[in-house]
Design an enzyme around this catalytic site. Structure first.
Site, short mmCIF file in Angstrom:
data_model
loop_
_atom_site.label_atom_id
_atom_site.label_comp_id
_atom_site.label_asym_id
_atom_site.label_seq_id
_atom_site.Cartn_x
_atom_site.Cartn_y
_atom_site.Cartn_z
N TRP A 1 7.16 0.37 3.75
CA TRP A 1 7.68 0.91 2.22
C TRP A 1 8.92 1.63 2.76
O TRP A 1 9.58 2.13 1.60
CB TRP A 1 6.54 2.24 2.08
CG TRP A 1 6.64 3.51 2.94
CD1 TRP A 1 5.90 3.56 4.06
CD2 TRP A 1 7.27 4.66 2.27
NE1 TRP A 1 6.18 4.85 4.49
CE2 TRP A 1 7.00 5.32 3.47
CE3 TRP A 1 8.02 4.94 1.14
CZ2 TRP A 1 7.56 6.88 3.15
CZ3 TRP A 1 8.50 6.37 1.22
CH2 TRP A 1 8.20 7.24 2.08
N SER B 1 13.15 5.98 -14.11
CA SER B 1 12.11 6.54 -14.77
C SER B 1 11.99 7.95 -14.16
O SER B 1 12.02 8.90 -15.00
CB SER B 1 10.94 5.86 -14.47
OG SER B 1 9.63 6.67 -14.81
N SER B 2 11.97 8.02 -12.72
CA SER B 2 12.11 9.49 -12.28
C SER B 2 12.97 10.46 -12.64
O SER B 2 12.97 11.41 -12.78
CB SER B 2 11.71 9.39 -10.73
OG SER B 2 10.77 8.60 -10.13
N THR C 1 6.37 27.24 4.31
CA THR C 1 4.91 26.61 4.19
C THR C 1 3.71 27.56 4.53
O THR C 1 2.71 27.61 3.72
CB THR C 1 4.89 25.25 4.92
OG1 THR C 1 6.13 24.66 4.58
CG2 THR C 1 3.79 24.42 4.54
N ASP D 1 6.34 20.65 -27.38
CA ASP D 1 6.48 19.15 -26.63
C ASP D 1 7.53 19.58 -25.68
O ASP D 1 8.23 20.48 -25.39
CB ASP D 1 6.92 18.19 -27.66
CG ASP D 1 6.60 16.87 -27.30
OD1 ASP D 1 6.75 16.53 -26.03
OD2 ASP D 1 5.86 16.07 -28.15
N HIS E 1 14.85 14.00 11.28
CA HIS E 1 13.93 14.17 12.07
C HIS E 1 12.79 13.10 12.22
O HIS E 1 12.11 12.70 12.99
CB HIS E 1 12.98 15.57 12.09
CG HIS E 1 11.99 15.47 10.89
ND1 HIS E 1 11.75 16.67 10.03
CD2 HIS E 1 11.30 14.50 10.16
CE1 HIS E 1 11.20 16.45 8.99
NE2 HIS E 1 10.62 15.15 9.13
N HIS E 2 13.12 12.16 11.00
CA HIS E 2 12.33 10.86 11.02
C HIS E 2 13.29 9.76 11.92
O HIS E 2 12.82 8.60 12.16
CB HIS E 2 12.46 10.32 9.63
CG HIS E 2 11.70 10.98 8.77
ND1 HIS E 2 10.30 10.77 8.44
CD2 HIS E 2 11.92 12.21 7.93
CE1 HIS E 2 9.85 11.68 7.54
NE2 HIS E 2 10.75 12.31 7.51
N TYR F 1 8.10 16.35 0.06
CA TYR F 1 7.92 17.67 -1.00
C TYR F 1 7.77 17.45 -2.29
O TYR F 1 7.15 18.20 -3.03
CB TYR F 1 9.19 18.55 -0.74
CG TYR F 1 9.01 19.11 0.78
CD1 TYR F 1 8.10 19.47 1.30
CD2 TYR F 1 10.21 18.52 1.39
CE1 TYR F 1 8.19 19.86 2.95
CE2 TYR F 1 10.13 18.83 2.93
CZ TYR F 1 8.97 19.60 3.53
OH TYR F 1 9.23 19.56 4.83
N HIS G 1 12.64 12.24 3.16
CA HIS G 1 11.97 13.63 3.33
C HIS G 1 11.76 14.72 2.32
O HIS G 1 10.62 15.15 1.86
CB HIS G 1 12.54 14.43 4.63
CG HIS G 1 11.56 15.46 4.96
ND1 HIS G 1 10.54 14.76 5.75
CD2 HIS G 1 10.96 16.67 4.82
CE1 HIS G 1 9.81 15.87 6.06
NE2 HIS G 1 10.29 16.88 5.25
N ARG H 1 1.61 1.49 14.74
CA ARG H 1 1.13 1.19 13.46
C ARG H 1 1.69 -0.12 13.28
O ARG H 1 2.54 -0.43 13.88
CB ARG H 1 2.08 2.36 12.49
CG ARG H 1 3.51 2.22 12.54
CD ARG H 1 4.32 3.43 12.07
NE ARG H 1 4.07 3.59 10.67
CZ ARG H 1 4.74 4.53 9.87
NH1 ARG H 1 5.69 5.14 10.25
NH2 ARG H 1 4.53 4.46 8.55
N GLU I 1 11.25 13.64 -0.45
CA GLU I 1 10.26 12.88 -1.25
C GLU I 1 8.74 13.22 -0.80
O GLU I 1 7.94 13.60 -1.76
CB GLU I 1 10.19 11.29 -0.96
CG GLU I 1 8.99 10.39 -1.43
CD GLU I 1 8.98 10.42 -2.93
OE1 GLU I 1 9.98 10.63 -3.73
OE2 GLU I 1 7.90 10.07 -3.54
N SER J 1 -2.14 26.61 -6.48
CA SER J 1 -1.89 28.08 -6.84
C SER J 1 -2.38 28.49 -8.25
O SER J 1 -2.47 29.57 -8.39
CB SER J 1 -0.39 28.13 -6.77
OG SER J 1 -0.04 27.68 -5.54
N HIS K 1 0.88 -1.19 -0.19
CA HIS K 1 0.05 -0.15 0.01
C HIS K 1 0.80 1.27 0.09
O HIS K 1 0.87 2.16 -0.88
CB HIS K 1 -0.94 -0.09 1.21
CG HIS K 1 -1.78 1.46 1.44
ND1 HIS K 1 -2.54 1.84 0.58
CD2 HIS K 1 -1.58 2.37 2.44
CE1 HIS K 1 -2.87 2.79 1.11
NE2 HIS K 1 -2.18 3.22 2.31
N LYS L 1 3.09 30.25 2.06
CA LYS L 1 2.05 29.82 0.97
C LYS L 1 0.73 29.90 1.34
O LYS L 1 -0.36 30.27 0.64
CB LYS L 1 2.55 28.35 0.38
CG LYS L 1 3.88 28.35 -0.17
CD LYS L 1 4.30 27.03 -0.84
CE LYS L 1 4.17 27.20 -2.29
NZ LYS L 1 4.73 26.17 -3.18
#
Lengths: 92, 817
Positions: B145, B175-176, B334, B110, B308-309, B263, B259, B456, B261, B274, B81, B337
């Site tokens: 994950w 790919s990314s 943040t 293009d 911080h993780h 963003y 992290h 969890r 990721e 926006s 998941h 925004k």
């Protein structure tokens, strides 16, 4: 060709200082300096960043700074540089 | 008629090879709009699969002592998941938006590299199928994950569960990275004339920052996955304490990616919102420049908060304080925004469409997730909440309440542009309210059960823990979300069959795409507009808001001669299939992996040379034109050169991570031989000299092609490749010598980090030798000539980069022992 001569000379200096015991205490900063000089020469002249569009410098130097910062941070977090406040995560 | 649509009589000649029809058209397409649709449909399919996995998880947890799933299946479900939602649904949904919209928003025909764009999609599709194929073999990944080591290591993860996961992520990362490079070059180089960086639509800015993050964050996790691959397949100990390795290194390398990721996922949604808010508030985005700088600052700070993780690891008070500080700092841009979005709505002439409902929903839900995020930035608070359902609540508010609502805002907003039909507003609102109620019913109670101590990833719980009621509510909420998705699917199907025609500009839009027909023609813009100001199209339609001295952009449309459309190609798909064979080979047999590697190399070579034809022959079209001049963007830079530089930027992080790991593990080997016992400085000094000299011959090769001397160019390139081969022979000799001295890959940490780092450098040199040899061949056959000097220049840049990496390795590994 002049740049190549400089690169060669710096490499010879690097190997030379490596074999001088008297310089052992200052070997690391000297080698880092000489290596950085070689790096900069290739990037500025062979990769022509000095003469090319500034965007090429941005897309190279920006990530390079982040890579070096991450490397220094990891060395710090694993106790190779300074202290994180506790013992135990360092080498060995 | 749409603003930038040319009457048929004045339409420039369109040169395009006849598109194949039916399925072949989709398999060989290089059109960014078709690829965007492919991304969107595929990602939504994976989104539904991942959603079903979540529903199964919730059914299991609806009651205490649940019996719906076994513990092993539950582990596989939460792993798949999370993996699917992040890598196969959320990121590709953003990619769908980038693909479809970016060229339209910036006034391009293009992307910069249309065939690479197709390649990115096929790699994504095959990577997604590869990971999900693990369900068919009963070996789905089951370690979460973020695949914490040593849980993913052989002793604790027997069978190919984690192999599917790590190979799949390496696959998807390719790919990314390729896609990001393409979008960056496209935005930097293909903007319409006059569209300076601070005149770009805000979505384009968010695309830039997102793709910079991908380019810089994926290499560290790729290296982390390669280490895991070596641990699992070749017996090294990068993350195994028994061999001197550290599982904490995995955490660092994963979260250095993980992290940013967050963003990577949220910034595209912020970009969409926006765009949506100003259109439906009918006023410009409040504080455009502040929003741009806040976006860039979020991207920059995003690289300094990863640990911080890891507060629970015990990094020490100084490290904890540093990362707490940077994590709290990121709330500032943040917040800027959020306040700018609210100020955009304030005083606007608001039209409450479904797109706007979703955009407003995004602001509310993202703010809730952001607030709990600030709590996690405080180490003492985080220690109470980590690994509890409170954390699950936090990131679902950010990524589902935030990112997914933002994506839906974009879908409702741009669906009419892509299909020419308006999604039904009544069904849209039903979809929105069901989803909003469902997600709050699901994720808000998770805060409570988390604070009540529910960890969890537990597959069941006892009835006397007072969690039962909340868990039932959470499951009901998940079912409501499932119903909301059915409403959305029904809306799409109904609209495609008999939706109301949208016309070119149903929302009175502000950005360039609303000035062309819906759906857009293959070439997007018949004539490329000149952009004199932000929101140029809107000002065209509303002259009263234009102010004195501003011209009507329609009067400034510049004809650009005939339109050259890129030709379809099979090679992106075939190259991606080669990579799929390589990855599958790892799971089946080493020989199959080698075969897959050879297939990939052959297909990539054909891919790379497809457009290079002998002088005088008619070349197939690429990237908006057949001629070299069309590779030059609005900045005057060649796409291919900018692309190589961007790639080199990303490679800095790749080699930076490899070298960092070598340095971090220096002195941690539990047994010899140690570096000082075995490294041969004189030999490597000679090798280094050879590589430095190859840079000189490369420079002479570039000078020769610039002088138009093909013969001399071939000679210097051949000399460069030959010196590269000498360097490689030196490396093979060194490796062979080490093995004879008892230093195998698995002997100690020094060996593992040294062989992987130096081996990857050698692989890069090998690629360079193949690249140069191919150029020598193509120059000899007349398929590359002096007019394509940029091809030699690009190869040279890559070669010099490999050289500077060696300069660093030589000093840090051989001289500083």
């Amino acid at each position: 060709v002049v740049v190549a001569a400089f690169l060669l000379a710096i490499t010879v200096m690097e190997v030379w200082v490596f074999y001088i015991p008297a310089l052992a205490r200052v070997l690391v900063p000297i080698l880092l300096l000489l290596s950085s000089a070689k790096f900069a020469l290739v990037a500025m002249f062979y990769m022509h960043l000095r003469f090319d569009h500034p965007w090429f410098s941005y897309v190279f130097v920006g990530p390079l700074i982040i890579a070096v910062t991450l490397a220094v941070s990891l060395l710090w977090l694993f106790g190779h540089i300074g202290t994180t406040g506790i013992r135990g995560l360092g080498p060995g | 008629m749409a603003t930038f649509e040319a009457p048929a009589a004045t339409l420039p000649a369109v040169h395009a090879r006849t598109e194949p029809g039916g399925l072949v058209a989709w398999l060989t397409t290089v059109d960014h709009k078709r690829i965007g649709i492919l991304y969107g449909v595929t990602a939504f399919a994976f989104f539904l699969v991942a959603g079903l996995e979540a529903l199964l998880i919730r059914l299991q947890l609806a009651q205490p002592d649940g019996r719906v799933l076994s513990a092993a299946t539950f582990n596989a479900l939460f792993t798949m998941h999370g993996t699917s939602m992040v890598f196969l649904a959320a990121m590709p949904l953003a990619s769908a938006m980038f693909n479809y919209l970016v060229p339209l928003l910036i006034g391009a025909r293009d992307v910069a590299f249309p065939r690479l764009n197709a390649f990115s999609y096929w790699v994504f599709l095959l990577g997604g199928l590869f990971i999900n194929a693990s369900w068919l073999t009963g070996t789905a990944p089951d370690a979460g994950w973020f695949g914490y080591a040593p849980l993913t290591e052989k002793p604790f993860s027997v069978g190919p569960h984690s192999d599917f996961w790590l190979l799949g992520l390496i696959f998807l990362g390719t790919s990314s990275i390729v896609a990001s490079l393409n979008f960056l070059v496209t935005i930097l180089n293909l903007r319409a004339p006059g569209m300076g960086l601070l005149r770009m639509p805000i979505f384009a800015w968010n695309t830039i920052v997102t793709n910079v993050l991908i380019l810089l964050a994926f290499p560290p996790v790729t290296v982390a996955l390669v280490f895991l691959l070596f641990d699992r397949f070749f017996g090294t100990s990068f993350y195994l304490p028994a061999g001197g390795g550290s599982p904490v290194l995995w955490q660092h390398l994963f979260w250095i990616f993980g992290h940013p990721e967050v963003y990577i996922l949220i910034l595209p949604a912020m970009g969409i919102v926006s765009e949506v808010l100003p259109t439906f508030a009918r006023k410009p985005l409040f504080g455009y420049a502040a929003v741009v700088y806040a976006t860039a600052l979020i991207g920059f700070l995003g690289f300094g908060v990863w640990a911080h993780h890891m507060f629970a690891v015990g990094m020490g008070p100084i490290a904890d304080s540093a990362f707490a500080l940077t994590s709290m700092l990121i709330a500032i841009p943040t917040g800027i925004k959020i306040f700018n979005w609210l100020a955009t709505l304030w005083g606007g002439s608001i039209r409450l469409t479904t797109a706007l409902w979703f955009a407003c929903g995004f602001i509310g839900m993202f703010t809730i997730g952001g607030l709990s995020g600030i709590m996690h930035a405080s180490p003492p608070v985080d220690l109470q909440q980590t690994d509890s359902y409170f954390v699950v609540a936090h990131f679902h508010y950010v990524l589902f309440g935030g990112m997914i609502l933002g994506i839906f805002a974009g879908i409702y907003y741009w669906f009419p542009k892509a299909t020419g039909r308006l999604l039904d507003e009544r069904l849209g609102r039903a979809h929105f309210w069901l989803l909003l109620i469902g997600l709050n019913l699901t994720f808000f109670p998770m805060h409570f059960v988390g604070l009540m101590g529910m960890p969890r990833r537990i597959y069941t719980y006892a009835p006397d823990l007072a969690w039962t009621g909340w868990n039932l509510a959470i499951t009901v909420g998940a079912v409501v979300q499932g119903v909301a998705m059915l409403v959305f699917v029904a809306n799409v199907v109904r609209t495609l069959r008999r939706g109301a025609p949208a016309g070119p500009d149903p929302w009175d839009g502000r950005t360039l795409e609303w000035g062309i027909p819906s759906p857009p023609p293959p070439y997007n813009f018949a004539t490329i507009p000149v952009v004199r100001r932000r929101d140029a199209l809107w000002l065209t339609k509303h002259p009263d808001a234009r102010g004195p001295g501003l011209d009507d952009p329609r009067a400034l449309v510049v004809p650009r001669g005939p339109i050259h459309m890129p030709a379809p190609s099979w090679w992106p798909l075939l190259t991606a299939l080669g990579i799929a064979a390589l990855m599958t080979g790892f799971l089946v047999h080493p020989a199959a992996a080698v075969l897959g590697g050879l297939l990939t190399a052959a297909a990539a070579l054909r891919f790379g040379t497809e457009l290079l034809v002998p002088a005088g022959a008619a070349p197939p079209h690429d990237g908006g034109g057949a001629h070299d001049a069309t590779h030059i963007g609005s900045t005057g830079l060649d796409h291919r050169k900018l692309g190589v530089w961007t790639f080199i930027g990303s490679e800095c992080l790749f080699f930076g991570t490899l070298i960092s790991t070598y340095l971090v593990y220096r002195g941690r080997s539990l047994q010899g031989p140690y570096p000082r016992d075995i490294l041969n400085v004189p030999l490597i000094s000679v090798s280094t000299f050879v590589l430095l000299m190859s840079s000189l011959t490369m420079v002479l090769g570039v000078a020769a092609i610039q002088a138009g001397d093909v013969r001399r160019t071939r000679r210097w390139l051949l000399a460069t490749a030959a010196l590269g081969c000498v360097f490689l022979i030196g490396q093979v000799y060194e490796f062979n010598h080490f093995v004879h001295e008892g230093l195998g890959l698995t002997t100690n940490l020094f060996a593992a980090t040294f062989y992987v780092m130096v081996g990857f450098h050698g692989a890069h040199v090998t690629v360079g030798v193949v690249w140069l040899s191919t150029l020598v061949y193509l120059l000899g056959r007349g398929r590359v000539g002096p007019r394509q000097e940029v091809l030699v220049d690009a190869a040279g840049l890559y070669w010099h980069f490999v050289d500077v990496v060696w300069i660093a390795i030589f000093t840090l590994v051989y001289l500083i022992q």
